[in-house]
Design a protein around this motif. Structure first.
Motif, mmCIF file in Angstrom:
data_model
loop_
_atom_site.group_PDB
_atom_site.id
_atom_site.type_symbol
_atom_site.label_atom_id
_atom_site.label_comp_id
_atom_site.label_asym_id
_atom_site.label_seq_id
_atom_site.Cartn_x
_atom_site.Cartn_y
_atom_site.Cartn_z
ATOM 1 N N SER A 86 0.921 -1.328 0.184
ATOM 2 C CA SER A 86 -0.001 0.044 -0.119
ATOM 3 C C SER A 86 1.015 1.319 -0.078
ATOM 4 O O SER A 86 0.302 2.498 0.220
ATOM 5 C CB SER A 86 -0.877 -0.158 1.257
ATOM 6 N N LEU A 87 2.065 1.030 0.031
ATOM 7 C CA LEU A 87 3.151 2.271 -0.249
ATOM 8 C C LEU A 87 3.926 2.526 -1.362
ATOM 9 O O LEU A 87 4.126 1.552 -2.019
ATOM 10 C CB LEU A 87 3.979 2.084 1.179
ATOM 11 N N THR A 88 4.268 3.773 -1.702
ATOM 12 C CA THR A 88 5.010 3.999 -2.794
ATOM 13 C C THR A 88 6.214 4.447 -2.467
ATOM 14 O O THR A 88 6.356 5.456 -1.490
ATOM 15 C CB THR A 88 4.193 5.120 -3.594
ATOM 16 N N LEU A 89 7.545 3.745 -2.635
ATOM 17 C CA LEU A 89 8.719 4.411 -2.424
ATOM 18 C C LEU A 89 9.476 5.118 -3.348
ATOM 19 O O LEU A 89 9.297 4.614 -4.657
ATOM 20 C CB LEU A 89 9.588 3.230 -1.971
ATOM 21 N N ASP A 90 10.225 6.050 -3.095
ATOM 22 C CA ASP A 90 11.142 6.547 -4.393
ATOM 23 C C ASP A 90 12.420 5.502 -4.552
ATOM 24 O O ASP A 90 12.821 5.720 -5.765
ATOM 25 C CB ASP A 90 11.731 7.817 -3.768
ATOM 26 N N LYS A 91 12.728 4.729 -3.828
ATOM 27 C CA LYS A 91 13.361 3.592 -3.937
ATOM 28 C C LYS A 91 12.860 2.422 -3.819
ATOM 29 O O LYS A 91 12.990 1.842 -2.635
ATOM 30 C CB LYS A 91 14.773 3.828 -3.164
ATOM 31 N N PRO A 92 12.221 1.718 -4.779
ATOM 32 C CA PRO A 92 11.574 0.293 -4.372
ATOM 33 C C PRO A 92 12.104 -0.506 -3.774
ATOM 34 O O PRO A 92 11.807 -1.670 -3.174
ATOM 35 C CB PRO A 92 10.976 0.131 -5.810
ATOM 36 N N GLU A 93 13.605 -0.721 -4.283
ATOM 37 C CA GLU A 93 14.458 -1.747 -3.659
ATOM 38 C C GLU A 93 14.826 -1.770 -1.985
ATOM 39 O O GLU A 93 15.403 -2.499 -1.471
ATOM 40 C CB GLU A 93 15.831 -1.531 -4.555
ATOM 41 N N VAL A 143 23.424 -6.605 5.218
ATOM 42 C CA VAL A 143 23.578 -5.542 5.371
ATOM 43 C C VAL A 143 22.516 -4.628 4.173
ATOM 44 O O VAL A 143 22.618 -5.110 2.873
ATOM 45 C CB VAL A 143 25.075 -4.912 5.040
ATOM 46 N N PRO A 144 22.095 -3.917 4.554
ATOM 47 C CA PRO A 144 20.981 -3.200 3.492
ATOM 48 C C PRO A 144 21.668 -2.599 2.582
ATOM 49 O O PRO A 144 22.755 -2.106 2.676
ATOM 50 C CB PRO A 144 20.187 -2.090 4.451
ATOM 51 N N PRO A 145 21.198 -2.350 1.431
ATOM 52 C CA PRO A 145 21.827 -1.757 0.089
ATOM 53 C C PRO A 145 22.382 -0.425 0.520
ATOM 54 O O PRO A 145 21.724 0.193 1.153
ATOM 55 C CB PRO A 145 20.869 -1.777 -0.925
ATOM 56 N N GLU A 146 23.591 -0.031 -0.143
ATOM 57 C CA GLU A 146 24.043 1.320 0.536
ATOM 58 C C GLU A 146 23.028 2.542 0.135
ATOM 59 O O GLU A 146 22.944 3.582 0.677
ATOM 60 C CB GLU A 146 25.358 1.690 -0.328
ATOM 61 N N ALA A 153 8.985 7.427 1.629
ATOM 62 C CA ALA A 153 7.680 6.894 1.276
ATOM 63 C C ALA A 153 6.457 7.761 1.251
ATOM 64 O O ALA A 153 6.516 8.588 1.965
ATOM 65 C CB ALA A 153 7.313 5.480 2.340
ATOM 66 N N THR A 154 5.749 7.274 0.435
ATOM 67 C CA THR A 154 4.252 8.252 0.412
ATOM 68 C C THR A 154 3.275 7.252 0.806
ATOM 69 O O THR A 154 3.043 6.126 0.131
ATOM 70 C CB THR A 154 3.930 8.514 -1.316
ATOM 71 N N LEU A 155 2.548 7.779 1.739
ATOM 72 C CA LEU A 155 1.408 6.885 2.318
ATOM 73 C C LEU A 155 0.219 7.050 1.570
ATOM 74 O O LEU A 155 0.326 7.807 0.761
ATOM 75 C CB LEU A 155 1.325 7.182 3.825
#
Length: 236
Positions: A86-93, A143-146, A153-155
């Protein structure tokens, strides 16, 4: 690293099961939809449940919100996945950057116990999984991607929030451990931090998650140490 629904709205993106999720999900739904009683996975999940603390420093385990079964089939884990969509990310990864390991097929099929602890000063979740030792070690080392150090995030209501992820320098728990903090601004303008600590002893993987303020990571570390000590007593 699962959080109660009323807190999940505030945190929005960085939740995992934990059940992560990650993810503390207090959903009041049905218990595990895992394998039939008597299966090896169900029996192992029951053993993991027995190794959960009953309380810690004013926090009491909420039995109605505690689950045991196959990790990927627990209602709390399934609701986490639905919430992410249900969320939109500027970086989906970067979706659930601190806990992307919980989507691994072997993790999804692992025996697990997810417990919620609540008290007057907040809530905390603890997930126990039984995994092949090599995989458990890989999970702790993740480790999360750099590029996910910061993301936005856009709710569903159109509001946006910025998240910052960084590793914490804390005492080692068990054979090895790793702790991350995801910082965000709350609805009241105050900074909130989602603490996530993974620890391993042999084939058992533990994940502790807590939403709090800056500088509160020691409580997560202390809980993990106490949880591991109790597991050693119960499971050897």
């Amino acid at each position: 690293m699962n959080l109660p629904k009323k807190l999940r709205t505030s945190v929005a993106v960085p939740l995992g099961a934990a059940a992560l999720a990650w993810g503390l999900v207090g959903c009041g739904g049905e218990a595990s939809t895992g394998p039939t009683p008597g299966s090896s996975a169900e029996e192992e999940a029951a053993r993991l449940h027995e190794a959960q603390l009953s309380g810690f420093q004013g926090l009491e385990r909420v039995e109605d919100e505690t689950r045991a079964g196959v990790y990927g089939e627990l209602d709390v884990v399934q609701e986490e996945i639905e919430g992410r969509s249900s969320l939109t990310l500027d970086k989906p990864e970067c979706a659930d950057a601190a806990n992307q390991w919980d989507q691994l097929p072997e993790v999804q099929q692992a025996p697990a116990s997810v417990a919620l602890f609540q008290g007057s000063e907040g809530a905390l979740s603890h997930t126990l999984l039984e995994l092949p030792e090599e995989l458990a070690a890989q999970v702790v080392a993740f480790v999360p991607p750099e590029e996910c150090t910061t993301y936005e995030a856009t709710l569903e209501d159109g509001t946006t929030r910025t998240y910052t992820v960084h590793e914490l320098d804390v005492d080692t728990i068990g054979d090895e451990s790793r702790a991350l903090a995801v910082e965000m601004q709350g609805e009241d303008g105050k900074k909130l931090v989602l603490y996530s600590l993974l620890y391993r002893r042999g084939e058992r993987l533990g994940a502790v998650s807590m939403l709090g303020g800056p500088g509160e990571e020691q409580r997560v570390v202390d809980f993990a140490a106490a949880a591991l000590d109790y597991q050693n007593q119960v499971l050897g």
